[in-house]
Design a protein around this motif. Structure first.
Motif, short mmCIF file in Angstrom:
data_model
loop_
_atom_site.label_atom_id
_atom_site.label_comp_id
_atom_site.label_asym_id
_atom_site.label_seq_id
_atom_site.Cartn_x
_atom_site.Cartn_y
_atom_site.Cartn_z
N TYR A 1 0.86 -1.18 0.00
CA TYR A 1 0.00 0.00 0.00
C TYR A 1 0.89 1.23 0.00
O TYR A 1 1.77 1.36 0.84
N GLN B 1 1.46 5.26 0.23
CA GLN B 1 0.98 6.56 0.70
C GLN B 1 2.19 7.48 0.80
O GLN B 1 2.89 7.48 1.81
N ASP C 1 4.59 10.48 1.58
CA ASP C 1 4.59 11.48 2.65
C ASP C 1 4.26 12.87 2.12
O ASP C 1 3.82 13.74 2.87
N THR D 1 1.95 13.67 -0.09
CA THR D 1 0.57 13.86 -0.51
C THR D 1 -0.36 13.76 0.70
O THR D 1 0.01 13.18 1.72
N SER D 2 -1.55 14.31 0.57
CA SER D 2 -2.49 14.28 1.69
C SER D 2 -2.99 12.87 1.95
O SER D 2 -3.12 12.06 1.04
N LYS D 3 -3.29 12.60 3.20
CA LYS D 3 -3.86 11.31 3.60
C LYS D 3 -5.32 11.27 3.13
O LYS D 3 -6.02 12.28 3.14
N PRO D 4 -5.83 10.10 2.74
CA PRO D 4 -7.22 9.99 2.32
C PRO D 4 -8.17 10.38 3.46
O PRO D 4 -7.92 10.05 4.61
N PHE D 5 -9.24 11.05 3.12
CA PHE D 5 -10.25 11.43 4.11
C PHE D 5 -11.47 10.54 4.02
O PHE D 5 -12.47 10.78 4.66
N THR E 1 -7.06 3.84 -0.49
CA THR E 1 -5.61 3.92 -0.43
C THR E 1 -5.16 4.58 -1.73
O THR E 1 -5.71 4.26 -2.79
N PRO E 2 -4.18 5.49 -1.69
CA PRO E 2 -3.77 6.17 -2.92
C PRO E 2 -3.31 5.22 -4.04
O PRO E 2 -3.63 5.43 -5.20
N THR F 1 -6.67 -1.22 5.19
CA THR F 1 -6.03 -1.13 3.87
C THR F 1 -7.03 -1.25 2.72
O THR F 1 -7.04 -2.23 1.97
#
Length: 131
Positions: A6, A8, A10, A12-16, A20-21, A103
């Motif tokens: 997975y 993610q 650092d 980029t913004s965390k998903p709200f 998962t990106p 995840t």
């Protein structure tokens, strides 16, 4: 067992919501699932007017489709979610969290102007990697 990484960054913004990106997978068999709506086994739209009920039915239909090929929801790596009203975002994600508690897959959600059946509020396509 399919190995999943997975991703993610650092920077980029965390998903709200529940996604998962990006997900990297290997090895496995790719399964491409066509758009699934809330139709029940008789072909009737389930949960007319109720986005939570329709989302739950769509995810149950997705689960059944995956299981028929030897997979399960844990094998889903990406979904595209088409919805009739973006105001339903939070309600949809409340239900998605039940089906993807950890995840979650990569995801795109878009509001569309029309579904095949006007009673449908949500349709999900998916990509899974089966063991």
């Amino acid at each position: 067992m399919v190995e999943k990484q997975y991703v993610q960054p650092d920077t980029t913004s965390k998903p709200f919501g529940v996604w998962t990106p990006a997900v990297v997978v290997a090895p496995g068999r790719l399964m491409f699932v066509s758009g699934i709506t809330s139709r029940d086994s008789d072909g009737e739209v389930f949960g007319v007017g109720d986005i939570r009920a329709q989302t739950r039915q769509v995810l149950e239909n997705l689960r059944a489709t995956l299981q028929a090929a030897g997979g399960d929801l844990a094998d889903v790596v990406s979904v595209t979610v088409h919805i009739a009203d973006m105001n339903d975002f939070d309600a949809i994600h409340q239900v998605r969290r039940e089906y993807f508690p950890v995840t979650p897959p990569a995801s795109t959600m878009v509001e569309v102007s029309r579904m095949v059946d006007e009673r449908s509020l949500i349709e999900i396509t998916a990509i899974a990697v089966l063991p």
